[in-house]
Motif scaffolding. Structure first.
Motif, PDB file in Angstrom:
ATOM      1  N   GLY A 258       0.751  -1.020  -0.123  1.00  9.27           N
ATOM      2  CA  GLY A 258       0.096  -0.044   0.107  1.00  9.27           C
ATOM      3  C   GLY A 258       0.796   1.358  -0.022  1.00  9.27           C
ATOM      4  O   GLY A 258       0.512   2.315  -0.720  1.00  9.27           O
ATOM      5  N   ILE A 259       1.907   1.437   0.784  1.00 12.08           N
ATOM      6  CA  ILE A 259       2.961   2.504   0.999  1.00 12.08           C
ATOM      7  C   ILE A 259       4.111   1.952   0.774  1.00 12.08           C
ATOM      8  O   ILE A 259       4.701   1.022   1.141  1.00 12.08           O
ATOM      9  CB  ILE A 259       2.809   3.048   2.494  1.00 12.08           C
ATOM     10  N   CYS A 260       4.902   2.728  -0.344  1.00 10.12           N
ATOM     11  CA  CYS A 260       6.297   2.282  -0.576  1.00 10.12           C
ATOM     12  C   CYS A 260       7.063   3.549  -0.913  1.00 10.12           C
ATOM     13  O   CYS A 260       6.731   4.479  -1.521  1.00 10.12           O
ATOM     14  CB  CYS A 260       5.983   1.442  -2.086  1.00 10.12           C
ATOM     15  N   GLU A 261       8.194   3.741  -0.299  1.00  4.35           N
ATOM     16  CA  GLU A 261       9.103   4.778  -0.401  1.00  4.35           C
ATOM     17  C   GLU A 261      10.368   4.522  -0.330  1.00  4.35           C
ATOM     18  O   GLU A 261      10.931   3.392   0.003  1.00  4.35           O
ATOM     19  CB  GLU A 261       8.892   5.815   1.072  1.00  4.35           C
ATOM     20  N   LEU A 262      11.303   5.159  -1.074  1.00  2.02           N
ATOM     21  CA  LEU A 262      12.755   5.072  -1.133  1.00  2.02           C
ATOM     22  C   LEU A 262      13.154   4.893   0.334  1.00  2.02           C
ATOM     23  O   LEU A 262      12.814   5.682   1.114  1.00  2.02           O
ATOM     24  CB  LEU A 262      13.517   6.040  -1.998  1.00  2.02           C
ATOM     25  N   ASP A 263      14.290   3.858   0.456  1.00  2.00           N
ATOM     26  CA  ASP A 263      14.960   3.886   2.010  1.00  2.00           C
ATOM     27  C   ASP A 263      15.896   5.109   2.002  1.00  2.00           C
ATOM     28  O   ASP A 263      16.968   4.846   1.552  1.00  2.00           O
ATOM     29  CB  ASP A 263      15.169   2.478   2.151  1.00  2.00           C
ATOM     30  N   ALA A 264      15.730   5.989   2.934  1.00  2.00           N
ATOM     31  CA  ALA A 264      16.794   7.093   2.789  1.00  2.00           C
ATOM     32  C   ALA A 264      17.940   6.608   3.580  1.00  2.00           C
ATOM     33  O   ALA A 264      18.914   7.209   3.455  1.00  2.00           O
ATOM     34  CB  ALA A 264      16.024   8.366   3.671  1.00  2.00           C
ATOM     35  N   ASP A 265      17.636   5.821   4.746  1.00  2.00           N
ATOM     36  CA  ASP A 265      18.739   5.123   5.472  1.00  2.00           C
ATOM     37  C   ASP A 265      19.600   3.995   4.706  1.00  2.00           C
ATOM     38  O   ASP A 265      20.405   3.419   5.217  1.00  2.00           O
ATOM     39  CB  ASP A 265      18.222   4.564   6.746  1.00  2.00           C
ATOM     40  N   ALA A 266      19.109   3.599   3.533  1.00  2.00           N
ATOM     41  CA  ALA A 266      19.763   2.249   2.856  1.00  2.00           C
ATOM     42  C   ALA A 266      21.112   2.886   2.551  1.00  2.00           C
ATOM     43  O   ALA A 266      21.481   3.715   2.047  1.00  2.00           O
ATOM     44  CB  ALA A 266      18.954   1.771   1.701  1.00  2.00           C
TER      45      ALA A 266
END
Length: 387
Positions: free
Chosen positions: A231-239
């Motif tokens: 439902g919600i997908c965001e770029l992983d800023a901490d990756a």
């Protein structure tokens, strides 16, 4: 030509094999006469033909039942379909009145106009896929759900964890207030590290985008083997950025590799099935499907082969030689016969067996193979063969 009968206290009607007026068939005439003489048939309330979807009403199937409150979800012909408060499905009823009774219609309308709250700016602006909260009256708690379709200006909402959608008296955007604007188009691509969840109440999960299905990325969670949409997908800023492949590492279909999705996981052995977007798709040992992985390195874990023992210089075997064999120093020797020479090594068939195999240790000769001396000729026997 058969009546559909709904039992008292039930919500659905059915066809029955035997149907009689209350009191039995023998009292039918008496019952009809009594009904004509004493029953005061009340005309339908003035509001019965003016009830519309969304009206708050009270319903019951007989005068012995208590009134139940509900909301009209639709009108089938001239009969309103009413969903009781707290229920998910609507049904038709014998008696339907506007909430407060037909006699109080004018008062109810005046009170409703006086207390009616202005329509929120978000009303009528929902679309399929919107996250909303719903309830049928102000006494109920809000329930979270998703808009599955629009019927005119009315959203059909499927509650979280349910399989069917229904219309509701009160619908608001998730969190209340105005509908949040749709997020900008996703810029997520295959191979990106992302964080995902299906609702704001869930914790974030981390994974890798393996495919784009329509406008939704398919994400394989760390440590999993299959990818799903969320439902919600965001770029992983901490990756951390993925380590570039070493210049000497060029994979091809069939290569044996080791893979993992993060530095905390153990390496897993697998085989390259195909090359997709310049990245290897690896199938783990014992699995049937392949997936993309964050870290891929050539070679497998614990794959160093043990050196084969040097061939014996003094032992040159030929088909038919009698030998003794074993696979380690703890085993007993077994006797056998050389069946063939394969890759400069003898294939030995054990005594009493039908198939031959290769062995770690092979030596010429058999155990306990010294022939016993022939018994001395009998002194009392002076005959010879041919006498």
């Amino acid at each position: 030509d058969k009546p559909v009968v709904k039992l008292d206290g039930q919500t659905r009607g059915f066809v029955w094999t035997f149907v009689e007026p209350t009191g039995g068939s023998d009292d039918k005439a008496k019952a009809e006469a009594k009904a004509e003489a004493k029953v005061d048939v009340r005309p339908a309330p003035p509001s019965s033909g003016k009830i519309a979807a969304g009206d708050k009403v009270r319903v019951r199937d007989s005068e012995k039942e208590d009134w139940k409150s509900g909301t009209v979800t639709e009108v089938r012909g001239s009969k309103p379909v009413v969903k009781l408060d707290g229920q998910t499905r609507g049904f038709t009823w014998t008696f339907v009145e506007l909430a407060g009774g037909a006699d109080d219609k004018g008062k109810a309308e005046a009170k409703e106009k006086a207390e009616m709250k202005p329509t929120p700016p978000s009303a009528g602006k929902f679309a399929a896929g919107d996250k909303v909260r719903v309830r049928d009256n102000e006494k109920e708690d809000w329930k979270a759900g998703t808009v599955t379709e629009m019927r005119g200006d009315v959203p059909v909402v499927k509650l979280d964890g349910q399989t069917r959608g229904f219309t509701w008296a009160l619908v608001e955007a998730e969190g209340g207030g105005e509908q949040k604007p749709a997020p900008p188009p996703s810029k997520i691509a295959v191979g990106d590290r992302v964080r995902v969840r299906d609702s704001e109440k869930e914790d974030w999960k981390h994974g890798v985008v393996t495919d784009i299905k329509g406008d939704k990325p398919a994400v394989k969670l760390d440590g999993q083997t299959r990818a799903f949409t969320w439902g919600i997908c965001e770029l992983d800023a901490d990756a951390k950025p993925a380590s570039p492949a070493p210049p000497s590492c060029k994979f091809s279909v069939g290569d044996l590799v080791k893979v993992r999705d993060n530095e905390k996981e153990d390496w897993k052995n697998g085989t390259v099935m195909e090359i997709r977007n310049n990245a290897p798709v690896v199938r783990l040992e014992g699995q049937t499907r392949g997936f993309s992985w964050q870290f891929v390195e050539a070679g497998c874990m614990d794959e160093k082969p043990k050196p084969a023992p040097p061939p014996s210089k003094s032992c040159k075997y030929a088909v038919g030689d009698k030998v003794r064999v074993r696979d380690n120093d703890k085993e007993d020797w077994k006797n056998g016969t050389v069946m063939e020479i394969r890759n400069n090594a003898p294939v030995v068939r054990l005594e009493g067996q039908t198939r031959g195999f290769s062995w770690q240790f092979v030596e010429a000769g058999c155990m306990d193979e010294k022939p016993k001396p022939a018994p001395p000729p009998s002194k009392s026997c002076k005959y010879a063969v041919g006498d």
